[in-house]
Design a protein around this motif. Structure first.
Motif, PDB file in Angstrom:
ATOM      1  N   THR A  55      75.445  36.772  37.374  1.00 33.40           N
ATOM      2  CA  THR A  55      75.932  35.914  38.458  1.00 33.40           C
ATOM      3  C   THR A  55      74.977  35.930  39.643  1.00 33.40           C
ATOM      4  OG1 THR A  55      78.215  36.387  37.778  1.00 33.40           O
ATOM      5  CG2 THR A  55      77.897  35.433  39.959  1.00 33.40           C
ATOM      6  N   VAL A  59      73.342  32.413  40.934  1.00 35.23           N
ATOM      7  CA  VAL A  59      73.701  31.918  42.266  1.00 35.23           C
ATOM      8  C   VAL A  59      72.509  31.977  43.212  1.00 35.23           C
ATOM      9  CG1 VAL A  59      75.191  32.291  44.271  1.00 35.23           C
ATOM     10  CG2 VAL A  59      76.132  32.489  41.965  1.00 35.23           C
ATOM     11  N   SER A  60      71.712  33.035  43.137  1.00 32.28           N
ATOM     12  CA  SER A  60      70.543  33.107  44.020  1.00 32.28           C
ATOM     13  C   SER A  60      69.523  32.021  43.681  1.00 32.28           C
ATOM     14  CB  SER A  60      69.888  34.492  43.938  1.00 32.28           C
ATOM     15  OG  SER A  60      69.261  34.693  42.683  1.00 32.28           O
ATOM     16  N   ALA A  62      70.376  29.078  42.360  1.00 34.01           N
ATOM     17  CA  ALA A  62      70.973  27.795  42.742  1.00 34.01           C
ATOM     18  C   ALA A  62      70.944  27.573  44.247  1.00 34.01           C
ATOM     19  CB  ALA A  62      72.416  27.721  42.227  1.00 34.01           C
ATOM     20  N   THR A  63      71.165  28.640  45.017  1.00 41.28           N
ATOM     21  CA  THR A  63      71.219  28.513  46.475  1.00 41.28           C
ATOM     22  C   THR A  63      69.895  28.852  47.146  1.00 41.28           C
ATOM     23  OG1 THR A  63      71.967  30.812  46.749  1.00 41.28           O
ATOM     24  CG2 THR A  63      73.664  29.110  46.457  1.00 41.28           C
ATOM     25  N   ILE A  68      73.479  35.435  49.261  1.00 43.49           N
ATOM     26  CA  ILE A  68      74.601  34.737  48.626  1.00 43.49           C
ATOM     27  C   ILE A  68      74.687  35.146  47.159  1.00 43.49           C
ATOM     28  CG2 ILE A  68      75.520  32.478  47.963  1.00 43.49           C
ATOM     29  CD1 ILE A  68      74.326  31.317  50.478  1.00 43.49           C
ATOM     30  N   GLY A  69      73.528  35.264  46.519  1.00 41.21           N
ATOM     31  CA  GLY A  69      73.505  35.723  45.132  1.00 41.21           C
ATOM     32  C   GLY A  69      74.074  37.112  44.987  1.00 41.21           C
ATOM     33  N   ALA A  72      77.856  36.977  45.410  1.00 40.14           N
ATOM     34  CA  ALA A  72      78.466  36.387  44.216  1.00 40.14           C
ATOM     35  C   ALA A  72      78.487  37.391  43.072  1.00 40.14           C
ATOM     36  CB  ALA A  72      77.696  35.124  43.805  1.00 40.14           C
ATOM     37  N   SER A 129      65.153  32.823  40.425  1.00 37.86           N
ATOM     38  CA  SER A 129      66.069  33.663  41.199  1.00 37.86           C
ATOM     39  C   SER A 129      65.315  34.468  42.241  1.00 37.86           C
ATOM     40  CB  SER A 129      66.837  34.604  40.271  1.00 37.86           C
ATOM     41  OG  SER A 129      65.954  35.374  39.495  1.00 37.86           O
ATOM     42  N   CYS A 217      73.391  43.826  40.330  1.00 36.27           N
ATOM     43  CA  CYS A 217      72.467  42.919  41.022  1.00 36.27           C
ATOM     44  C   CYS A 217      71.100  43.563  41.209  1.00 36.27           C
ATOM     45  CB  CYS A 217      73.051  42.506  42.370  1.00 36.27           C
ATOM     46  SG  CYS A 217      74.445  41.353  42.237  1.00 36.27           S
TER      47      CYS A 217
END
Length: 324
Positions: A55, A59-60, A62-63, A68-69, A72, A129, A217
């Protein structure tokens, strides 16, 4: 061989790798410790790390924002912990079996999700990412040898160190720690004292999920720079063994996790002397489990000896009382 090992263990670079290798296993060991103190074993730590790792990367990417990654990834890990709590605490399923089932789902599920979203098979090579930053510590970085070991580590390494203090304070200093221990020792007595055992166990599972989220992460956004299939590599299972050796304490978790970190870092160097890759990959786990067995055996022997002396003393006092 002896000269090679001696040269390795005295180098600053080796101890830098030791701290980096210890951080993720330390975080999940702390998570295992706090749930075990509440009387529930979080066997889903492996799955939590896998979902957090995937995740965070997705997310990292995508954003294009690493924080934020990270959030998430932690959220995904906490969600796994809550699902375990739902099964074990609300539906009264076996927590160990439920945890293992969640791990199996995560092992295949993360690969399926990655392939469905990106077409990548086993490694997130197409995702740009972000990577969690490393920190350079003023003053410390200028100290010979120590500066090379301590400064410049990934931020999660320092978070792991802070987590030891936080978990120690929770368990030993705060009122919630007394409630956690009371729940783990005797649920009925805790309930009679006005403590809600289910709420306490959910609280520890959430804390455990947060710690596993940081670890997961870190593996995909710090230790490496992408997600790969099975990136947790059994660390969640090792953590549940390590918490037994840790003796239910945050400080004890350091030594249990450091054993893995020492051998994992050594395995990195042993790759350069021609040993079988399969042997090198298994070395950290084999040595760690062997160390856990030895420590547990010694501790149990000491406890048995203490009980024997206590029983002998009690029997002697009884004989004296009867004679009188």
């Amino acid at each position: 061989m002896i000269h090679f090992i001696a040269g390795v263990v005295t180098s600053a670079n080796y101890w830098f790798i030791v701290l980096r290798s210890t951080a993720p296993i330390l975080l999940v060991t702390l998570g295992a410790v706090i749930t075990a103190q509440a009387g529930i074993m979080n066997m889903a730590l492996e799955g939590s790390m896998l979902w957090a790792a995937l995740t965070g990367v997705i997310v990292s990417a995508a954003t294009q924002n690493v924080w934020i990654g990270l959030l998430a990834g932690i959220g995904a890990s906490v969600l796994v912990a809550l699902v375990l709590g739902l099964f074990a605490l609300k539906l009264h399923a076996n927590p160990v079996l439920s945890g293992v089932a969640l791990n199996l789902v995560a092992t295949g599920g993360t690969v399926f999700v990655l392939f469905s979203l990106t077409g990548d098979k086993g490694i997130s090579s197409s995702l740009a990412s972000k990577v969690l930053p490393s920190l350079s510590i003023p003053v410390v970085k200028d100290i010979p040898w120590i500066g090379k070991v301590v400064s410049g580590q990934n931020i999660v390494v320092y978070i792991a160190a802070v987590s030891v203090v936080v978990i120690d304070l929770i368990l030993r200093r705060f009122a919630i720690g007394r409630r956690i221990r009371a729940t783990g020792e005797n649920v009925e007595a805790a309930r009679a004292a006005g403590i809600n055992p289910v709420r306490i166990k959910f609280f520890t599972l959430i804390i455990s999920g947060i710690l596993a989220g940081f670890a997961g992460c870190f593996l995909s956004m710090g230790y490496t720079s992408n997600f790969t299939s099975g990136i947790a590599a059994g660390r969640g299972y090792v953590a549940n063994a390590a918490q037994v050796v840790a003796g239910g304490t945050a400080v004890g978790s350091i030594f249990a996790a450091m054993l893995f970190g020492l051998t994992d870092a050594m395995a990195t160097y042993l790759q350069n002397i021609g040993l079988m890759p399969e042997l090198i990959q298994a070395l950290p786990y084999a040595v760690t489990i062997l160390g856990f067995v030895v420590v547990t055996f010694v501790r149990d022997r000491r406890e048995a000896e203490r009980k024997r002396k206590l029983f002998a003393g009690t029997a002697m006092q009884k004989e004296k009382a009867d004679a009188a």
